[in-house]
Design an enzyme around this catalytic site. Structure first.
Site, PDB file in Angstrom:
ATOM      1  N   ASN A  39     -17.225 -19.567 -19.610  1.00 48.92           N
ATOM      2  CA  ASN A  39     -18.068 -19.168 -20.674  1.00 48.92           C
ATOM      3  C   ASN A  39     -19.528 -19.526 -20.054  1.00 48.92           C
ATOM      4  O   ASN A  39     -20.257 -18.444 -20.117  1.00 48.92           O
ATOM      5  CB  ASN A  39     -17.682 -19.772 -22.015  1.00 48.92           C
ATOM      6  CG  ASN A  39     -17.570 -18.961 -23.115  1.00 48.92           C
ATOM      7  OD1 ASN A  39     -17.760 -17.737 -22.781  1.00 48.92           O
ATOM      8  ND2 ASN A  39     -17.301 -19.535 -24.122  1.00 48.92           N
TER       9      ASN A  39
ATOM     10  N   HIS B  72     -20.092 -14.901 -22.174  1.00 48.50           N
ATOM     11  CA  HIS B  72     -19.196 -14.691 -23.137  1.00 48.50           C
ATOM     12  C   HIS B  72     -18.041 -13.713 -22.971  1.00 48.50           C
ATOM     13  O   HIS B  72     -17.013 -13.945 -23.223  1.00 48.50           O
ATOM     14  CB  HIS B  72     -19.991 -14.608 -24.457  1.00 48.50           C
ATOM     15  CG  HIS B  72     -20.824 -15.760 -24.680  1.00 48.50           C
ATOM     16  ND1 HIS B  72     -20.549 -16.867 -24.709  1.00 48.50           N
ATOM     17  CD2 HIS B  72     -22.128 -15.841 -25.303  1.00 48.50           C
ATOM     18  CE1 HIS B  72     -21.574 -17.808 -25.141  1.00 48.50           C
ATOM     19  NE2 HIS B  72     -22.289 -17.222 -25.549  1.00 48.50           N
TER      20      HIS B  72
ATOM     21  N   ASP C 189     -11.090 -22.542 -28.031  1.00 47.80           N
ATOM     22  CA  ASP C 189     -10.279 -22.508 -26.667  1.00 47.80           C
ATOM     23  C   ASP C 189      -8.890 -23.502 -26.998  1.00 47.80           C
ATOM     24  O   ASP C 189      -8.206 -23.934 -26.133  1.00 47.80           O
ATOM     25  CB  ASP C 189     -10.757 -23.069 -25.379  1.00 47.80           C
ATOM     26  CG  ASP C 189     -11.374 -24.440 -25.766  1.00 47.80           C
ATOM     27  OD1 ASP C 189     -11.403 -25.095 -26.670  1.00 47.80           O
ATOM     28  OD2 ASP C 189     -11.898 -24.848 -24.835  1.00 47.80           O
TER      29      ASP C 189
ATOM     30  N   ARG D 127       5.871 -23.147 -17.857  1.00 49.51           N
ATOM     31  CA  ARG D 127       5.802 -21.666 -17.753  1.00 49.51           C
ATOM     32  C   ARG D 127       4.408 -21.377 -18.307  1.00 49.51           C
ATOM     33  O   ARG D 127       3.594 -20.536 -17.479  1.00 49.51           O
ATOM     34  CB  ARG D 127       6.981 -20.974 -18.375  1.00 49.51           C
ATOM     35  CG  ARG D 127       7.188 -19.750 -17.757  1.00 49.51           C
ATOM     36  CD  ARG D 127       8.533 -19.211 -18.013  1.00 49.51           C
ATOM     37  NE  ARG D 127       8.695 -19.051 -19.461  1.00 49.51           N
ATOM     38  CZ  ARG D 127       9.946 -19.466 -20.048  1.00 49.51           C
ATOM     39  NH1 ARG D 127      10.884 -20.059 -19.462  1.00 49.51           N
ATOM     40  NH2 ARG D 127      10.110 -19.141 -21.057  1.00 49.51           N
TER      41      ARG D 127
END
Lengths: 195, 353
Positions: free
Chosen positions: B206, B211, B241, B262
């Site tokens: 970011n 952004h 996040d 995974r």
């Protein structure tokens, strides 16, 4: 159909017959719980359905309702802007009648996508006039009858206004101006009182 | 009304109701009907024009001689006594040595209507003043209607957003949807595993790439979560996040370990945003609820958070299962304020939500 037209019908019905009956009209016209927005545009079909349902709900011929709407538009305090804008058309009722030719043009100046029927005034004599309106708005002649009767009072004129029938997309309104200065009439200041 | 032939003076009163006829010496001979309204109690006739009006443009005028020099040009003037309404005008000489000064209000029309109590009959039939007033009023009405509509739409949008269960950017469920689902499952005793996933190195993406790049990574991350989970699992974005995955009925640590691996592997796939490569990873804290032990959505989220903290401390990019022993590792004073056990949502401005 322009939202301004349909929201005028909405305000008229809610004000005079109550929001419950209006909600019923909208529901039966398939509009659910929605309300008309003056600055939106609606399909012609929606407009016709709502007017039809309104006639059923009020148990009145649509022509009479349209005439009442015309009267309502120019006589109620909450509709004062409409009366005022019309009064800019002329100093006397006679002037005002002649300004009606410009009405669609004036409406368009204010709201560019508001299309009103074309209006033609014919002066048969000093006293006798007729208005021909032609456009995609059946029943507009009846609205005009309501508007003109009330505006004659507003100007203090004594006039007979009647719907002269319709055909082939045109409607006729006949006006007999018996006495231009019959009464005092309502006051009109160029500047609206700012609250 | 029919008109007989009129003397010029009367004709002028109709054609130009706001005019003045002035003698060679600068004395007013006649004032039109609307002119008179500017000073309703004044005599007008016999007064000196330049004592009544103050001429400012094209230049200041002190004498009639100076005025003669600008005949035919647009003049700006105002009353010396009375309202300072700006007037415009033009003066033209006549054969008999007198001159006519015709006036108008121009842009000060609205003010003038108030100041001088003007009516429709005060304007010449050809004057556009009435049309201008009409237009101002009509546009004001139309503008009000538009403004009302805008306000209404804005309120509707805000209300819809407040009721939404979806995160606008990623299309995943939001915190509210997650809380509701958790409460329902706990109420019904539906066993589940819950993974609290925090992206590693996202802040750098970011900050260095902007952004837009950050948003792109978040959208890609949402896809990665979808790819690694079942349709019946809940995937929610609960902060800038931070993500939470709830897997109903999946309690085997071995299977959960595979899913966690995974997910981390998917998150670590490099993202190409407009030619710029960004790499992130993810830390996971997982808690298993058997459907019976006393718990609450707050407690479950707290336990997942404790496990996540352990993953971060152990070097990121890994999954930790909650164990009550981990509670001891939580610093007594939290580094960041905590709300119901989970970290607060990140600053929306930073994450571009």
């Amino acid at each position: 159909m322009h939202g301004l037209v349909l929201s005028a019908v909405q305000v008229f019905t809610k004000d005079l017959y109550g929001p419950v009956r209006w909600a019923r009209v909208m529901d039966r016209a398939g509009m659910g719980e929605r309300e008309f927005e003056p600055m939106f545009f609606y399909s012609k079909a929606v407009g016709h359905r709502v007017l039809e349902e309104l006639s059923v709900e009020l148990n009145m011929p649509l022509d009479d309702i349209l005439e009442d709407i015309g009267t309502y538009l120019v006589s109620r305090p909450n509709m004062e802007p409409v009366r005022r804008l019309l009064r800019f058309g002329g100093v006397t009722f006679d002037d005002f009648l002649h300004s009606l030719d410009d009405l669609p043009g004036r409406a368009k100046l204010a709201v560019p996508d508001l299309l009103l029927p074309e209006i033609r005034l014919r002066e048969h004599s000093v006293q006798r006039f007729s208005l021909t309106c032609r456009g995609d708005f059946p029943g507009f002649g009846h609205v005009l009858v309501g508007i003109l009767r009330t505006m004659a009072d507003d100007y203090g004129a004594l006039a007979l206004v009647n719907h002269g029938g319709s055909g082939a997309g045109t409607e006729i309104v006949s006006i007999e101006l018996l006495e231009p200065r019959f009464a005092q009439g309502r006051d009109f200041q160029l500047r609206a009182m700012v609250p | 009304m029919s008109l007989h032939s009129l003397p010029t003076a009367q004709a002028l009163d109709i054609l130009a109701p706001m005019h003045l006829r002035v003698s060679r010496t600068g004395h007013i001979l006649h004032a039109g009907p609307t002119t008179r309204k500017l000073r309703p109690h004044a005599t007008w006739e016999g007064e000196r024009l330049l004592e009544v009006f103050y001429l400012t443009r094209p230049r200041e005028v002190q004498t009639i001689g100076e005025l003669e020099a600008i005949f035919g040009r647009r003049l700006h003037l105002s009353l010396r006594d009375g309202p300072r309404t700006a007037l415009s005008g033009v003066a033209v000489p006549l054969e008999d040595g007198t001159f006519i000064l015709n006036l108008s209000f121009g842009l000060s029309l609205l003010q003038a209507v108030d100041d001088f109590a003007l009516t429709q009959t005060d304007f010449a039939a050809t004057d556009h003043a009435i049309e201008m007033l009409y237009l101002i009023e009509a546009k004001t009405v139309a503008m009000d209607a538009s403004r009302k509509l805008n306000t209404k739409l804005e309120q509707a949008r805000a209300a819809a957003e407040a009721q939404a269960f979806t995160d606008m950017l990623t299309g995943l469920e939001n915190r509210r949807a997650l809380d509701l689902a958790l409460e329902r499952m706990i109420e019904r005793g539906t066993a589940f595993a819950l993974m609290h996933v925090d992206l590693d190195f996202f802040k750098q993406v970011n900050d260095t790439l902007g952004h837009a790049a950050g948003d792109f990574v978040l959208v890609e991350t949402a896809k990665a979560f979808r790819a690694c989970t079942r349709a019946s699992d809940i995937v929610a974005r609960v902060g800038g996040d931070e993500f939470v995955v709830v897997l109903p009925g999946l309690l085997s640590p071995k299977e959960l370990g595979c899913i966690g691996t995974r997910i981390i592997r998917q998150l670590e796939q490099p993202h190409d945003y407009q030619g710029q490569i960004s790499r992130i990873s993810g830390s996971i804290g997982t808690v298993i609820w058997d459907g019976a032990a006393a718990t609450s959505s707050e407690l479950v989220m707290y336990q997942a958070d404790v496990a996540l903290y352990a993953s971060k401390r152990a070097g990121r990019g890994r999954q930790t299962f909650y164990d009550p022993e981990l509670d001891a590792n939580i610093p007594p004073v939290p580094a960041r304020p905590r709300r119901t056990g989970a970290k607060p949502a990140a600053d929306p401005a930073r994450t571009g939500q």
